[in-house]
Design an enzyme around this catalytic site. Structure first.
Site, PDB file in Angstrom:
ATOM      1  N   GLY A 107      42.862  45.020  27.463  1.00  0.00           N
ATOM      2  CA  GLY A 107      43.918  46.101  27.390  1.00  0.00           C
ATOM      3  C   GLY A 107      45.648  45.383  28.164  1.00  0.00           C
ATOM      4  N   CYS A 152      42.371  44.797  36.490  1.00  0.00           N
ATOM      5  CA  CYS A 152      42.931  45.103  35.859  1.00  0.00           C
ATOM      6  C   CYS A 152      43.642  43.615  36.219  1.00  0.00           C
ATOM      7  CB  CYS A 152      44.144  45.261  37.252  1.00  0.00           C
ATOM      8  SG  CYS A 152      45.066  45.978  36.126  1.00  0.00           S
ATOM      9  N   LEU A 153      44.488  42.891  35.094  1.00  0.00           N
ATOM     10  CA  LEU A 153      44.690  41.384  34.983  1.00  0.00           C
ATOM     11  C   LEU A 153      45.756  41.400  36.016  1.00  0.00           C
ATOM     12  CD1 LEU A 153      44.583  41.295  30.884  1.00  0.00           C
ATOM     13  CD2 LEU A 153      43.264  40.020  32.832  1.00  0.00           C
ATOM     14  N   HIS A 198      43.993  54.081  32.491  1.00  0.00           N
ATOM     15  CA  HIS A 198      44.103  52.565  32.675  1.00  0.00           C
ATOM     16  C   HIS A 198      45.341  52.331  32.594  1.00  0.00           C
ATOM     17  CE1 HIS A 198      42.855  48.865  35.155  1.00  0.00           C
ATOM     18  NE2 HIS A 198      44.522  47.922  34.125  1.00  0.00           N
ATOM     19  N   GLU A 199      45.896  51.829  31.057  1.00  0.00           N
ATOM     20  CA  GLU A 199      47.120  51.593  30.533  1.00  0.00           C
ATOM     21  C   GLU A 199      48.479  52.171  30.600  1.00  0.00           C
ATOM     22  OE1 GLU A 199      46.980  48.176  29.986  1.00  0.00           O
ATOM     23  OE2 GLU A 199      44.961  47.391  30.400  1.00  0.00           O
ATOM     24  N   GLN A 212      53.249  44.249  32.667  1.00  0.00           N
ATOM     25  CA  GLN A 212      51.983  43.225  33.346  1.00  0.00           C
ATOM     26  C   GLN A 212      52.523  41.956  32.541  1.00  0.00           C
ATOM     27  OE1 GLN A 212      48.621  45.338  32.042  1.00  0.00           O
ATOM     28  NE2 GLN A 212      47.500  43.665  34.105  1.00  0.00           N
ATOM     29  N   HIS A 225      49.741  52.471  34.107  1.00  0.00           N
ATOM     30  CA  HIS A 225      51.168  51.564  33.703  1.00  0.00           C
ATOM     31  C   HIS A 225      51.909  51.596  33.341  1.00  0.00           C
ATOM     32  CE1 HIS A 225      48.304  47.297  35.372  1.00  0.00           C
ATOM     33  NE2 HIS A 225      47.419  47.632  34.136  1.00  0.00           N
TER      34      HIS A 225
HETATM   35 NI    NI Z   1      46.114  47.411  34.455  1.00  0.00          NI
END
Ligand code: NI
Length: 188
Positions: A46, A99-100, A141-142, A51, A145
């Protein structure tokens, strides 16, 4: 198509509420295309627009089911309904999230088992997804964000302190940190 840099915790756009999409233009189309490319290259299951430094309520996801069937798309201006979250301690093996924007780290976190997400796709068609398990986790999670919340903000001890130490060790937690999928070798 292009791969965009992924900003790392400390960048202000990650820590504030993203804005509703109101203009359905070529910029939005380019953003979504680039988000798919960036998510695939990272790789991630995701990716939320903040991000890649864009404060809009958009996220992409890609999480095939156990039979390999595609579950991939974009959701714009989502709403999220979340089921109950267990008060048990999270399992370090099966509930470790990453998480990226906190690349290379993983910490366990309890999430709701069941969710329902609605929103719009790029053609402004309504989207509705009912999910459970890890698929439900991705949407939680997304969606977080888009409200300026990272999963590390939700950790319990000792994981919260471990995450804070990692952020400090890498020199993150300040504006200006990013990495580029395909160029920077980060095991996210
Ligand atoms: Ni993330």
């Amino acid at each position: 198509m292009s791969i965009r840099p992924i900003v790392i915790t400390g960048e202000p756009v990650l820590h504030q509420r993203a804005a509703e999409v109101t203009e359905w233009n070529d910029d939005l189309k380019d953003l979504v295309e680039d988000m798919f490319d960036t998510m695939d290259e990272a790789p991630g299951v995701g990716l939320a627009a903040p991000q890649v430094g864009v404060g809009l309520r958009v996220f992409t996801y890609d999480y095939p089911d156990d039979d390999g069937n595609e579950r991939r798309g974009v959701i714009i201006n989502p709403t999220l309904e979340v089921g109950p979250i267990s008060t048990e301690l999270p399992d370090e093996d099966t509930e470790a999230e990453g998480c990226l924007s906190v690349p290379g780290e993983r910490f366990p976190l309890k999430r709701a088992e069941h969710i329902r997400v609605t929103g719009l796709d790029l053609e402004q068609n309504p989207v509705e997804i009912v999910a459970e398990g890890w698929y439900a986790r991705i949407f939680q999670h997304e969606f977080d964000h888009l409200d300026g919340t990272l999963y590390v903000d939700r950790l319990i001890e000792p994981y919260a302190s471990m995450a804070a130490s990692a952020v400090e060790e890498f020199g993150w937690g300040v504006p200006g940190c990013s990495w580029l999928p395909g160029r920077d070798d980060i095991d996210a």
